[in-house]
Design an enzyme around this catalytic site. Sequence first.
Site, PDB file in Angstrom:
ATOM      1  N   ARG A  52     -34.491  -1.040   6.377  1.00  0.00           N
ATOM      2  CA  ARG A  52     -34.358  -1.675   5.045  1.00  0.00           C
ATOM      3  C   ARG A  52     -35.114  -0.870   3.986  1.00  0.00           C
ATOM      4  NH1 ARG A  52     -35.973  -7.849   4.614  1.00  0.00           N
ATOM      5  NH2 ARG A  52     -38.077  -6.984   4.734  1.00  0.00           N
ATOM      6  N   LYS A 151     -35.773  -4.175  -1.922  1.00  0.00           N
ATOM      7  CA  LYS A 151     -37.125  -4.755  -1.866  1.00  0.00           C
ATOM      8  C   LYS A 151     -38.021  -3.850  -2.706  1.00  0.00           C
ATOM      9  CE  LYS A 151     -40.211  -6.971   1.425  1.00  0.00           C
ATOM     10  NZ  LYS A 151     -40.378  -8.196   0.648  1.00  0.00           N
ATOM     11  N   GLU A 184     -32.795 -17.833  -2.724  1.00  0.00           N
ATOM     12  CA  GLU A 184     -33.829 -17.711  -1.686  1.00  0.00           C
ATOM     13  C   GLU A 184     -35.141 -18.247  -2.217  1.00  0.00           C
ATOM     14  OE1 GLU A 184     -34.683 -13.600  -0.842  1.00  0.00           O
ATOM     15  OE2 GLU A 184     -34.673 -13.062  -2.959  1.00  0.00           O
TER      16      GLU A 184
HETATM   17  N1  PMP Z   1     -36.901 -12.915   0.319  1.00  0.00           N
HETATM   18  C1  PMP Z   1     -37.890 -12.297  -0.344  1.00  0.00           C
HETATM   19  C2  PMP Z   1     -37.795 -12.198  -1.828  1.00  0.00           C
HETATM   20  C3  PMP Z   1     -38.984 -11.752   0.346  1.00  0.00           C
HETATM   21  O1  PMP Z   1     -39.961 -11.145  -0.322  1.00  0.00           O
HETATM   22  C4  PMP Z   1     -39.044 -11.889   1.754  1.00  0.00           C
HETATM   23  C5  PMP Z   1     -40.214 -11.326   2.507  1.00  0.00           C
HETATM   24  N2  PMP Z   1     -40.008  -9.998   2.852  1.00  0.00           N
HETATM   25  C6  PMP Z   1     -37.978 -12.538   2.409  1.00  0.00           C
HETATM   26  C7  PMP Z   1     -36.931 -13.043   1.659  1.00  0.00           C
HETATM   27  C8  PMP Z   1     -37.957 -12.661   3.907  1.00  0.00           C
HETATM   28  O2  PMP Z   1     -37.602 -11.434   4.481  1.00  0.00           O
HETATM   29  P1  PMP Z   1     -38.205 -10.962   5.886  1.00  0.00           P
HETATM   30  O3  PMP Z   1     -37.788 -11.983   6.884  1.00  0.00           O
HETATM   31  O4  PMP Z   1     -37.602  -9.628   6.109  1.00  0.00           O
HETATM   32  O5  PMP Z   1     -39.670 -10.910   5.710  1.00  0.00           O
END
Ligand code: PMP
Length: 289
Positions: A52, A151, A184
């Site tokens: 990612r 991200k 989210e």
């Molecule tokens: N959405 C956002 C905006 C985040 O910052 C995160 C944390 N990384 C997640 C969802 C969850 O993703 P992950 O399971 O890869 O940590």
Amino acid sequence: MNALCWMNGSILPASEARLPVLDHGLLYGDGVFEGIRFYYGRPFRLDAHLARLARSARAIALDLPLERPVLAAAVDALIDALGAGEGYLRLVVTRGVGALGISPASCQAPNVFIIAAPLQLVDEATRARGARVIVASTRRLPLDGLDPRIKSLNYLNHVLARIEAQNAGADEAILLNAAGRVAEGSADNVFIEHEGVLYTPPVCEGALAGVTRALILELAEERGLPCREQPLAPYDLYTADACFLTGTGAELIPVREIDGRPLPQVPGAHFGRLAEAFRACVRRECEAA
Ligand code: PMP
């Protein structure tokens, strides 16, 4: 135990690690990052996180200066130096030092650093009794603004949503997309349970492609739990049987209340099985490694 930082090949106390003020990561949020958990002294799903990171970097036209095996070795060295079995890593790649203008053309070399801390990000009492959540008025950025799959170091709308949650006495905020559908949480993905079926918004609704989200979809499918990626409205949150959040920091957290509306099941009918499957997967992939 204090946090450590890997920077340019050396490991030092995080409180002593320094970045120049002309780094565009600081000036413009120009950079990308990953949050990674480690358990039993091993990073969890590191390949997925590094993949990612590479996609985020490509999307913002940033050439990662270090190959994946080098990053993986740095992560291992840092975890060893920290000496904690379990904790959290923050891997950051900035655009690097450049002129004061916004253009990255003057930035010569990205800076890479990794912070490791033994702390838990979530209060265990909140995990046990379920999180109180609000739907924030701050919206997730649209795909043609800043694609939420990147991200990036731009987290200000998440920060503003989290301030809204804090001001409302809640633990977490859910952000809607520009069309008013569920995207989210400020640092996690959202699932609901309704009449035995699990639902989560598709990533194109404005969510990060969460590593934990993908794992939950995988675990649900393996166990024959019906699970659908489907657009959701706040109405669906308010009328769900149950809701939970997933993320690297969050792991799995049941939600007990959304905008003052208590959920009938805390946790939901499938939560226990999924949480247990998640734990088993962590043990299989980290303890045995
Ligand atoms: N959405 C956002 C905006 C985040 O910052 C995160 C944390 N990384 C997640 C969802 C969850 O993703 P992950 O399971 O890869 O940590």
